[in-house]
Write an enzyme that holds these catalytic residues in place. Structure first.
Site, mmCIF file in Angstrom:
data_model
loop_
_atom_site.group_PDB
_atom_site.id
_atom_site.type_symbol
_atom_site.label_atom_id
_atom_site.label_comp_id
_atom_site.label_asym_id
_atom_site.label_seq_id
_atom_site.Cartn_x
_atom_site.Cartn_y
_atom_site.Cartn_z
ATOM 1 C CG ASP A 95 -0.323 -0.242 2.529
ATOM 2 O OD1 ASP A 95 0.724 -0.924 2.582
ATOM 3 O OD2 ASP A 95 -0.844 0.269 3.540
ATOM 4 C CD GLU A 127 2.994 -1.346 7.697
ATOM 5 O OE1 GLU A 127 3.147 -1.457 8.928
ATOM 6 O OE2 GLU A 127 3.115 -0.254 7.100
ATOM 7 C CD GLU A 128 2.351 3.180 5.762
ATOM 8 O OE1 GLU A 128 2.231 3.591 6.934
ATOM 9 O OE2 GLU A 128 3.424 3.169 5.144
ATOM 10 N NE ARG A 132 17.359 -2.875 19.061
ATOM 11 C CZ ARG A 132 18.238 -2.160 19.749
ATOM 12 N NH1 ARG A 132 19.047 -1.339 19.136
ATOM 13 N NH2 ARG A 132 18.273 -2.225 21.044
HETATM 14 ZN ZN LIG Z 1 5.004 3.677 6.339
HETATM 15 ZN ZN LIG Z 2 6.311 1.009 5.461
#
Ligand SMILES: [Zn+2]
Ligand SMILES: [Zn+2]
Length: 444
Positions: A104, A170-171, A215
């Site tokens: 997205d 995802e956002e 990490r």
């Molecule tokens: Zn983002």
């Molecule tokens: Zn992103």
């Protein structure tokens, strides 16, 4: 990844001495990297020019599915709205892994002057806005298609199975909708295929191209939104004693809320943040309103700390309001939020060598904790997972000063596509072949 503005902090070079036994890039990774390079650039530019907002990735998903079908795969579509999933069956027995790319874009009006810059506009939250791949998910989608092509080419000798996860939203889904990683899982992503390990990457403006950041343990913050409605009783501004003032109560809540972090949270263990982003109440200078609404965000790196801060903030809101004779309806959090993104320590320790094999150990950097959030965290709660950053800022530009992810000027050096393909492919193949002996085992 979801974040306010990207956080730039001094980066530590994790290692300056290359170990004598540093693994080399697999020859098939080098060859595949070259073979898919142009296609990945073309895919990425096409997605960049045709960005789509979260839960609206119709065209992107169709292009992805079409490309996968051309490779001979049988993608499943329509998962969590526009998600696309395909499984590559290796010719030999072996483990199962999943690789994830998000698809997205953001309501940002692009200001890059790239020949393939987005001219797309849409309506978001009632406002007309440009749409831009300002977080670089165009790169992730292109990279995963490149890896798909490479793996299909080596299918016969491939041990195990690889699930390719092209994830929408995802956002964050638009208000009132569900979406993203949590919805994919809810709709059974791991029901018939539970991977032994899952990997994902993110292009990152604060790292120079050629470097990668990884990490162990917590990497990106849990992000939770909260809403506190302070209810008083409306009265004339000249006679506050005739009602209950929710403005004064709200002000005290904002002040006392600071002590949740500064006095009650063990910030020596992990950092944490409580921020108020909006306060609304009242309409006129001489009317004390009935209600004030406070909205904000909480960032944490540990589940127990996360729960405690939620409880402490709700407690402060309720009792401070009560001290004023007001009441507080504290929704902390007011929605599911994003868990902390945790890299499995054993997996990360093992796969770090694969990243080093591609870019060199001195270019594998340990980034500081990121206050931004990422819904890859949902997969990492289900299976051992590793998420890493791929440097995206061109040589000669200071990565700390470069326009960050989510900026209308975010510009990715396309060499990062090649690094993304080769690192993720090396990680996948090393895992599938049982390479980089797990911690504690001998040899490898
Ligand atoms: Zn983002
Ligand atoms: Zn992103």
């Amino acid at each position: 990844m979801r974040m306010p503005r990207f956080f730039a902090a001094p980066l530590l070079l994790a290692c300056t001495l290359a170990p004598a036994t540093q693994a080399a890039e697999r020859p098939e990774v080098t060859a595949a990297g070259k073979a898919v390079r142009d296609a990945v650039v073309a895919w990425r530019r096409d997605f960049h020019q045709h960005p789509e907002l979260s839960n609206r990735e119709q065209r992107t998903a169709a292009q992805v599915a079409q490309a996968l079908r051309k490779m001979g795969l049988k993608p499943r579509t329509g998962i969590a709205n526009h998600g696309v999933v395909a499984i590559i069956e290796g010719g030999k027995p072996g483990p199962k892994i999943a690789l994830r790319a998000d698809m997205d874009a953001l309501p940002v009006t692009e200001q890059t002057n790239l020949p393939f810059a987005s001219k797309v506009t849409t309506t978001f939250n009632g406002q007309t806005t440009g749409v831009m791949h300002a977080c670089g998910h165009d790169a992730h989608t292109g990279i995963l298609l490149g890896i798909a092509q490479a793996l299909v080419g080596m299918k016969k000798d491939l041990p195990g199975q690889v699930m390719l996860v092209f994830q929408p939203s995802e956002e964050g889904a638009p208000t009132g909708e569900e979406g993203g990683a949590s919805l994919m899982l809810k709709q059974g992503l791991f029901k018939d295929f539970k991977p032994d390990a899952m990997f994902g990457l993110h292009v990152f403006s604060t790292l120079p191209v050629g470097t990668v950041g990884v990490r162990s343990g917590p990497l990106m913050a849990a992000s939770d939104k909260f809403t506190i409605k302070v209810k008083g009783r409306q009265t004339h501004g000249s006679r506050p004693w005739g009602g209950i003032d929710p403005v004064a109560a709200a002000a005290d809540i904002v002040g006392s809320a600071q002590t949740v972090i500064s006095r009650r949270t063990d910030i020596a263990r992990h950092p944490a943040v409580v921020s108020f982003g909006s306060i609304h109440g009242g309409i006129r200078y001489n009317i004390i309103p009935d209600e004030v609404e406070l909205v904000g965000t909480i960032r944490t790196f540990d589940e127990a700390m996360r729960k405690k801060i939620h409880a402490d903030l709700a407690n402060v809101a309720t009792h401070v309001a009560a001290a004023h004779g007001a009441t507080a309806d504290a929704q902390v959090p007011d929605s599911p939020g994003n868990p902390v993104t945790v890299n499995d320590p054993a997996l990360t320790q093992r796969m770090r060598a694969s990243l080093e094999a591609v870019v060199g150990s001195e270019r594998v950097i340990e980034p500081p904790l990121q206050m931004g959030a990422e819904d890859f965290s949902y997969y990492a709660k289900e299976v051992p997972a590793m998420f890493y950053f791929v440097g995206a800022t061109a040589p000669g530009i200071d990565p700390v000063a470069a326009p960050s992810n989510h900026s209308p000027k975010f510009t990715l050096d396309e060499t990062s596509l090649d690094i993304g393909v080769r690192t993720l492919l090396q990680v996948a193949l090393d895992y599938l072949h049982g390479g980089n002996a797990p911690a504690g085992a001998s040899g490898g």
